[in-house]
Design an enzyme around this catalytic site. Sequence first.
Site, PDB file in Angstrom:
ATOM      1  N   HIS A 307       0.764  -1.203  -0.149  1.00 51.58           N
ATOM      2  CA  HIS A 307      -0.029   0.056   0.064  1.00 51.58           C
ATOM      3  C   HIS A 307       0.869   1.275  -0.051  1.00 51.58           C
ATOM      4  CE1 HIS A 307      -2.484   3.131   2.398  1.00 51.58           C
ATOM      5  NE2 HIS A 307      -3.271   2.990   1.423  1.00 51.58           N
ATOM      6  N   ASN A 308       0.592   2.258  -0.947  1.00 52.03           N
ATOM      7  CA  ASN A 308       1.164   3.473  -0.964  1.00 52.03           C
ATOM      8  C   ASN A 308       2.811   3.278  -0.829  1.00 52.03           C
ATOM      9  OD1 ASN A 308      -0.922   4.896  -0.892  1.00 52.03           O
ATOM     10  ND2 ASN A 308      -0.817   5.537   1.319  1.00 52.03           N
ATOM     11  N   GLU A 337       1.476   0.007  -5.407  1.00 56.51           N
ATOM     12  CA  GLU A 337       0.471   1.081  -5.526  1.00 56.51           C
ATOM     13  C   GLU A 337       1.196   2.192  -6.358  1.00 56.51           C
ATOM     14  OE1 GLU A 337      -3.234   3.288  -3.318  1.00 56.51           O
ATOM     15  OE2 GLU A 337      -1.641   2.426  -2.278  1.00 56.51           O
ATOM     16  N   ASP A 339       0.010   6.389  -6.704  1.00 53.75           N
ATOM     17  CA  ASP A 339      -0.870   7.280  -6.815  1.00 53.75           C
ATOM     18  C   ASP A 339      -0.385   8.405  -7.917  1.00 53.75           C
ATOM     19  OD1 ASP A 339      -2.165   5.687  -4.803  1.00 53.75           O
ATOM     20  OD2 ASP A 339      -1.803   7.026  -3.203  1.00 53.75           O
ATOM     21  N   HIS A 352       1.283  11.035  -2.103  1.00 57.85           N
ATOM     22  CA  HIS A 352       0.100  10.940  -1.430  1.00 57.85           C
ATOM     23  C   HIS A 352      -0.423  12.493  -1.405  1.00 57.85           C
ATOM     24  CE1 HIS A 352      -2.113   8.964   2.234  1.00 57.85           C
ATOM     25  NE2 HIS A 352      -2.501   8.569   1.052  1.00 57.85           N
ATOM     26  N   GLU A 386      -3.990   4.556  -8.989  1.00 58.49           N
ATOM     27  CA  GLU A 386      -5.000   5.475  -8.435  1.00 58.49           C
ATOM     28  C   GLU A 386      -4.639   6.829  -9.491  1.00 58.49           C
ATOM     29  OE1 GLU A 386      -6.508   7.334  -4.350  1.00 58.49           O
ATOM     30  OE2 GLU A 386      -5.639   5.301  -3.924  1.00 58.49           O
TER      31      GLU A 386
END
Length: 766
Positions: A307-308, A337, A339, A352, A386
């Site tokens: 995650h992240n 991931e 973003d 983020h 994302e």
Amino acid sequence: MGLLQLTDGRQPCGDDLVLMMEGSTLRKVKSRFWKKQRHFRLLEDGLTIWYKSGWAGKGHSKFSVSDLEAVREGHQSEVLLSIAEEFPAELCFTLVFHGRQGNLDLVAETPDEAQAWIQGVRKLIHKAQNMDEQGRQDQWVRDWFLKADKNKDGKMNFKEVKKLLKMMNVDMNEDHALCLFTMADKSETGYLEIEQFVHFYKILTQRDEVWKVFQDYSGDGEILTLEELECFLRVEQQEGQHSSHRAEELIQRYEPLESAVNQSAMTMDGFQAYLCSLDGSIFKPELLELHQDMTQPLSHYFISSSHNTYLLENQLTGLSSLEGYIQALKRGCRCVEVDSWDGDDGEPVVYHGHTLTKKILFKDVILTLRDYAFKVSEFPVIVSLENHCCLEQQTVMANHLRQILGDMLLTAPLDGQIPERLPSPQQLRGKILLKAKKSGGLETRLDETLAYEASDEEEVADGDPESPTLKDPQLWFLMLVHTNLISRPVLSQKSKLSRELSDLVVYCKNVRFQGFEQARSNATCYEISSFSESKAKRLSKEAGAEFVRYNSQQLSRTYPSGMRTDSSNYNPQDMWSTGCQIVALNFQTAGLEMDLNDGFFRQNGSCGLILKPDFMRDANSRFSPEKPEERPGYKPLRLSIQVISGQQLPKVNMKEGSIVDPLVRVEIFGVPIDQVKAETSHINNNGFNPVWNQTLNFIIHVPELALVRFVVEDFDMTTKNDFIGQFTLPFTCIQPGYRHIHLLSKDGTPIPPSSLFVNVSISELT
């Protein structure tokens, strides 16, 4: 005597190590603006690199070559890339450490000096990695000799020995210590030289508990005959019909005395060497290798997921770095991931959003994936995108993905057909799959500009009830923005998606979860939904069997609560127990949850994919984690663990005279009924060779999903116990019998020679 010679009985190999021992002034680089000279040199033991500020001053640091994983040559870090115009690549190199420790970026004065350090360190890493168990033990003995020999005269007196015992976590009265010293001082000089110190060490580390097991099976008390060793393997180690062949194999592999080998016998030294080896460890060696069927649909596998991935620290102000991707992929992670947000000059960035985290270029992330995706595992990598970019920058992302990844990027169904079930990891070897929004299905011819609905993860974090754990009040405003508790710019419910990006999504189309009934009637195999941790837990509790059946056909991704701004993690076992494949964790945060993840994915060649149990691959399964006793074939097992002893546990308090009071706790993780723990009493003032001889018993209701975690702590009556070490493994990978457990640090790296000695029994519940 130089300890490069002591390490393996030979003189140093090549001029590289000689230059390293003489020392060099290198620039240590932390950023574009922080570049300071430090004097580095290899110490005489051949395994320790020491450095200080220039030639003067008392401040210094050191680290072991065994802490290093690799050396990168040239501008192969973000820091060194930032100074590329100032320092050419031939002067630069990066020392990469195991675990989560930051890299060390260095610049030499000349290309020759850089090469000497690069090649020299690589030789030392290779030597350390290929050292056998006896070699590691010998090196450990020599390390202690160096620590005890304060005046560096090649010998140590009794005063130095007393300090040594404290350093080794041993609390021994002075009379007994003097007795051991006298026994080792055969020349009666009042000093111990290196060989006498080895004798002293052998007296100190005499394993009475291993000797007792040896005596139980040895007819004459001196050796184990082939038949006696075979009996031990059959009765205690449960080797069964293979015991005879296994006994011969172990004698050839571990017996140091040639005369004993010729008699097909094993001495006490050989017996102890076997028990301390990989063959004698608690983890079945054959299950460490790639052994599972990799030809089933991708939805039938648990997938190691991050995650992240770009973050190295917290979710609000932490450092974003390409190293996050490199470290995750090196740990076997198969889903990362990204973003993405609009960046300056038309180049998308990764960070983020709506926080103070640093931005990195999207194209640099994709370059990193190209270079590191398949170094550890050949099986597919899923890129969970994302997407927060405008149409133009979405097209830039699509172009980067195509141009940088080339044939590695999967852009069409494998056989050109619309799939009824997902392809297998075997079919997808060497491929990178994009997980993102897609307008329409694989069947649809798309318009140039497409609209899509934001997914669950792109909106508010499902109203998670967890409280924030921020300690700094100044971060509250950021936290409120980040978790949507005060207004911020948000995506409209309908956002535009470029055709170029949509076309790259094949087997992982993001869709909003609309219930199990809707999924049964309308879902296609290539659709994937994301669930916050609270939503996944709620579904597990309220409709566990339906969730298991859903996950037999569809991919699911779970992710941490938006309130976990400190990058803490949830228990992944709760999600695995319902069959969720992509259980995303903050890999940058060490602790229990990552211990479980690392322990679970250590099996099957650490390839990042684990085949689910058969009752979780069946679309008609009746298994529910809340009611495991209702499934067909329910057969609980009894696990009995005799915790016998510990060996050379590390100190947690470096104050002189401080010695640990260790206890062992065994924790079971699995379906809710299997979540139990038990612990031994603590042993006062002995971290060197504590003996417990205490038995802990458990009932395991779903063995196929259970993980067993061994934790050693320093007992404290007034405050929380301090962590010493741990080891986690799947229940199905346990070798019964007398076994050693080689402990890992909080960061997940080995801490040799620290271990536990246990006797494990597994039986059916009657």
